[in-house]
Write an enzyme that holds these catalytic residues in place. Structure first.
Site, PDB file in Angstrom:
ATOM      1  N   CYS A 151       6.129 -26.330 -21.461  1.00 15.40           N
ATOM      2  CA  CYS A 151       5.824 -26.627 -22.930  1.00 15.40           C
ATOM      3  C   CYS A 151       6.617 -25.927 -23.908  1.00 15.40           C
ATOM      4  O   CYS A 151       6.550 -26.686 -24.949  1.00 15.40           O
ATOM      5  CB  CYS A 151       4.241 -26.504 -22.770  1.00 15.40           C
TER       6      CYS A 151
ATOM      7  N   ARG B 222      11.040 -18.506 -12.071  1.00 19.01           N
ATOM      8  CA  ARG B 222      10.100 -17.400 -12.198  1.00 19.01           C
ATOM      9  C   ARG B 222      10.638 -16.140 -11.154  1.00 19.01           C
ATOM     10  O   ARG B 222      10.745 -16.646 -10.042  1.00 19.01           O
ATOM     11  CB  ARG B 222       8.507 -17.359 -12.144  1.00 19.01           C
TER      12      ARG B 222
ATOM     13  N   GLU C 172       9.671 -13.965  -8.912  1.00 20.26           N
ATOM     14  CA  GLU C 172       8.395 -13.521  -8.298  1.00 20.26           C
ATOM     15  C   GLU C 172       8.556 -12.153  -7.506  1.00 20.26           C
ATOM     16  O   GLU C 172       9.700 -11.971  -6.630  1.00 20.26           O
ATOM     17  CB  GLU C 172       7.884 -14.478  -7.271  1.00 20.26           C
TER      18      GLU C 172
ATOM     19  N   ARG D 138       5.204 -20.632  -2.680  1.00 19.76           N
ATOM     20  CA  ARG D 138       5.466 -19.716  -3.690  1.00 19.76           C
ATOM     21  C   ARG D 138       6.946 -19.486  -3.804  1.00 19.76           C
ATOM     22  O   ARG D 138       7.593 -18.938  -2.838  1.00 19.76           O
ATOM     23  CB  ARG D 138       4.778 -18.396  -3.063  1.00 19.76           C
TER      24      ARG D 138
ATOM     25  N   GLU E 106       5.190 -31.546 -16.600  1.00 16.69           N
ATOM     26  CA  GLU E 106       4.123 -30.683 -17.454  1.00 16.69           C
ATOM     27  C   GLU E 106       3.928 -31.690 -18.667  1.00 16.69           C
ATOM     28  O   GLU E 106       4.891 -32.010 -19.611  1.00 16.69           O
ATOM     29  CB  GLU E 106       4.690 -29.604 -18.039  1.00 16.69           C
TER      30      GLU E 106
ATOM     31  N   ASP F 226      -7.802 -24.042 -13.528  1.00 16.45           N
ATOM     32  CA  ASP F 226      -6.961 -23.807 -12.398  1.00 16.45           C
ATOM     33  C   ASP F 226      -7.562 -24.965 -11.155  1.00 16.45           C
ATOM     34  O   ASP F 226      -8.715 -24.978 -10.971  1.00 16.45           O
ATOM     35  CB  ASP F 226      -6.723 -22.639 -11.548  1.00 16.45           C
TER      36      ASP F 226
ATOM     37  N   GLU G 294      -3.551 -22.345  -5.759  1.00 15.52           N
ATOM     38  CA  GLU G 294      -3.596 -22.788  -7.019  1.00 15.52           C
ATOM     39  C   GLU G 294      -2.631 -23.683  -7.060  1.00 15.52           C
ATOM     40  O   GLU G 294      -1.372 -23.278  -7.103  1.00 15.52           O
ATOM     41  CB  GLU G 294      -3.371 -21.611  -7.907  1.00 15.52           C
TER      42      GLU G 294
ATOM     43  N   ASN H  28      -2.679 -26.749 -12.998  1.00 16.24           N
ATOM     44  CA  ASN H  28      -3.640 -26.145 -13.990  1.00 16.24           C
ATOM     45  C   ASN H  28      -3.746 -27.036 -15.405  1.00 16.24           C
ATOM     46  O   ASN H  28      -2.958 -28.043 -15.256  1.00 16.24           O
ATOM     47  CB  ASN H  28      -3.367 -24.837 -14.723  1.00 16.24           C
TER      48      ASN H  28
ATOM     49  N   CYS I 100      -1.805 -28.223 -22.657  1.00 15.15           N
ATOM     50  CA  CYS I 100      -0.789 -28.674 -21.580  1.00 15.15           C
ATOM     51  C   CYS I 100      -1.307 -28.652 -20.000  1.00 15.15           C
ATOM     52  O   CYS I 100      -2.420 -28.225 -20.015  1.00 15.15           O
ATOM     53  CB  CYS I 100       0.558 -27.809 -21.463  1.00 15.15           C
TER      54      CYS I 100
ATOM     55  N   ARG J 186       3.496 -27.699  -4.939  1.00 13.99           N
ATOM     56  CA  ARG J 186       2.017 -27.226  -4.404  1.00 13.99           C
ATOM     57  C   ARG J 186       1.107 -28.607  -4.363  1.00 13.99           C
ATOM     58  O   ARG J 186       0.312 -28.323  -3.417  1.00 13.99           O
ATOM     59  CB  ARG J 186       1.725 -26.418  -5.628  1.00 13.99           C
TER      60      ARG J 186
HETATM   61  N1  SER Z   1       2.115 -23.821 -19.599  1.00 13.80           N
HETATM   62  C1  SER Z   1       1.538 -23.726 -18.431  1.00 13.80           C
HETATM   63  C2  SER Z   1       1.634 -22.912 -17.447  1.00 13.80           C
HETATM   64  O1  SER Z   1       2.682 -22.044 -17.477  1.00 13.80           O
HETATM   65  C3  SER Z   1       1.536 -25.213 -17.735  1.00 13.80           C
HETATM   66  O2  SER Z   1       2.652 -25.384 -17.051  1.00 13.80           O
HETATM   67  O3  SER Z   1       0.871 -22.579 -16.569  1.00 13.80           O
HETATM   68 ZN    ZN Z   2       2.257 -25.372 -20.660  1.00 18.74          ZN
END
Ligand code: SER
Ligand code: ZN
Length: 510
Positions: free
Chosen positions: A310, A340, A342, A351, A359, A422, A440, A443, A469, A476
């Site tokens: 986003c 990310r 992790e 994961r 998104e 979530d 999860e 979201n 968003c 997942r």
């Molecule tokens: N911006 C939200 C998040 O990072 C949805 O992708 O969880």
């Molecule tokens: Zn977002």
């Protein structure tokens, strides 16, 4: 709170005897307004004071002491402006520079911090009784003007508070549960997929190679999300950049907590081959990447790989005024992976450091977004109940925009409008539905005006604009499905198979 500032105003040339007298008179008799501006009427006794004045040849030094209202650094700037006018008009002298030589912040403590606290720009922090004494030195005009001191005070209190909250985790509160579904398997999907040779781990941490059958499953998930959720609600596709410069995260707040998880990106210092000759030759001789030599030829990072999709979508509307007939704006991006870093080891395809998400982002009036959220939740429920036929639940959690800017807790509102929901699925291989940790898998958030304000996105009628968003995790979704439905595609729900089409053959390895 007591804020004691020694500030020096350096003059463009020496002050004459008359000038000295004039400044003394001004400080003694004409600064009342400067000192009480912004102080509530019932707190006038706590107004700032000028405790000391020294005038040397080419500098005026004052000591200012304030409480919490009209803080000393703000008074120092007001004083500079007034003195400039006075000296300019009456003596043709300018103020060259202002220096906060020493700023002593005496902050009341409700709790005494257990461990030492460190804060940038603060020379020393000591605890005396129920007070913390913070000392800052050599502060320039920009520092005094730009709220830095106020933020240092808040940051100090946050850090004290954090020592007492300790590992207080994120908020979690059950909202809804689907009906119970008897799973067709209790096996771990990743283990099964590896055994089949449909997946390969690596080459880098938290990354997978998805052979054709899994690629088909991920793409099937994508089609379901687009056809069953996004298109029916009117979302249109955009393609957002996947390298995000720091300027964007400065606005979203990601740079107050997501730093340890960002994959940073540095371009080369030059694309001139001669700059790279040594690195190239080293490879030609040793057949190894010489990382130390490569590092020498890298610029500072300009940003990082997509963390959430986003932020660049908000950036696309930065500073725009949008015709009111356009709201709600409904867009989505599915054009690339997110990254990310992790902590800990690899944990299966649920994961990962490199993951695919769709998104959707929505911008509109608050009531439009509240209605849209309901509709999205209906469509999601339809997919999970009628297409996947899985067991899932929803929970009210710490909003992603708080979590990603280093906060815990939850939005204060009781109506439960702004914040993150979530979606979680039961993973039978992890244990019983009551005792195991659920996954999860996506979201849905209403952010309020946080990002529309940060990016100055406006409605032509100047109405309040909110945004929101939803992060739809394709890996997942896939794990949620496979963990309950198993790998025997003959047993998969009819509605799902309609979207799957023909399942590709996997290449056989010997
Ligand atoms: N911006 C939200 C998040 O990072 C949805 O992708 O969880
Ligand atoms: Zn977002």
């Amino acid at each position: 709170m007591k804020l004691h500032l020694n500030v020096e105003y350096l003059l463009s040339r020496s002050l004459t005897g008359d000038g000295v007298q004039r400044v003394k008179k001004f400080i003694a008799e004409e600064t009342k307004e400067i000192l009480i501006k912004g102080v509530p009427k019932d707190k006038i006794s706590e107004s700032p004071k000028i405790l000391d004045l020294k005038i040397s040849d080419d500098a005026i030094s004052v000591a200012i002491e304030s409480g919490t209202y009209a803080r000393s650094h703000a008074v120092a700037i007001r004083l500079k402006n007034s003195l400039s006018m006075l000296l300019g008009k009456e003596f043709k002298i300018g103020i060259k520079k202002i220096v906060g030589q020493k700023y002593t912040l005496t902050l009341d403590l409700e709790k005494i911090p257990k461990d030492p606290i460190k804060i940038p720009f603060v020379d020393s922090i000591s605890i005396e009784g129920n007070n913390a004494i913070l000392i800052l030195r050599d502060l320039d005009e920009e520092f005094l003007t730009k709220n830095h001191v106020d933020r240092i005070i808040s940051l100090f209190y946050d850090k004290v508070e954090a020592q007492f909250w300790g590992g207080k985790g994120e908020h979690w509160e059950l909202i809804s549960k689907s009906k119970e579904i008897t799973p067709l398997t209790t096996k771990d999907p990743t283990t099964e997929l590896l055994a089949l040779g449909w997946l390969k781990q690596g080459p880098s941490q938290g990354q997978w190679f998805y052979h054709a059958p899994i690629a088909t499953l991920l793409r099937t998930m994508e089609r379901i999300a687009v056809e069953e959720i996004l298109k029916p609600l009117g979302f249109i596709e955009v393609i957002a950049p996947k390298l995000v410069p720091f300027e964007i995260w400065e606005k979203t707040g990601h740079l107050s907590g997501s730093e340890p998880e960002i994959y940073y990106v540095s371009p080369p210092v030059s694309r001139d081959i001669s700059v790279w000759e040594e690195v190239i030759d080293l490879y030609k001789i040793t057949k190894k990447a010489h990382v130390d030599k490569i590092r020498e030829r890298m610029r500072d990072p300009i940003g990082g790989m997509t963390y959430a999709q986003c932020p660049p979508m908000y950036w696309a509307f930065d500073g725009k005024t949008i015709d009111d007939s356009e709201f709600p704006i409904l867009i989505y991006d599915k054009s690339g992976p997110s990254y990310r870093w992790e902590a800990g080891g690899r944990q299966g395809i649920e994961r990962v450091n490199e993951f695919w998400r769709i998104e959707p982002v929505f911008i509109g009036y608050p009531d439009q977004l509240i209605e849209l959220k309901e509709k999205m939740m209906e469509r999601y429920a339809y997919v999970f109940d009628k297409i996947f036929e899985i067991e899932w639940r929803t929970a009210w959690v710490t909003p992603f925009y708080m979590a990603q800017s280093g906060q815990t807790g939850v939005e204060k509102e009781t109506e439960r409008i702004k914040g993150t929901i979530d979606y979680e699925s039961w993973i039978p291989s992890r244990g019983s539905r009551d005792k195991s940790e659920w996954l999860e898998f996506q979201n849905l958030s209403i952010v309020g005006d946080k990002y529309t304000k940060a990016f100055s996105i406006k409605s032509s009628k100047n109405k309040e604009l909110w945004s929101g968003c939803s992060g739809i995790g394709l890996q997942r979704w896939t794990v949620s499905f496979l963990a309950q439905k198993g790998l025997d595609s003959d047993k998969w729900p009819k509605e799902f198979k309609k979207y799957l089409g023909e399942f590709p053959r996997q290449i056989k390895f010997v």
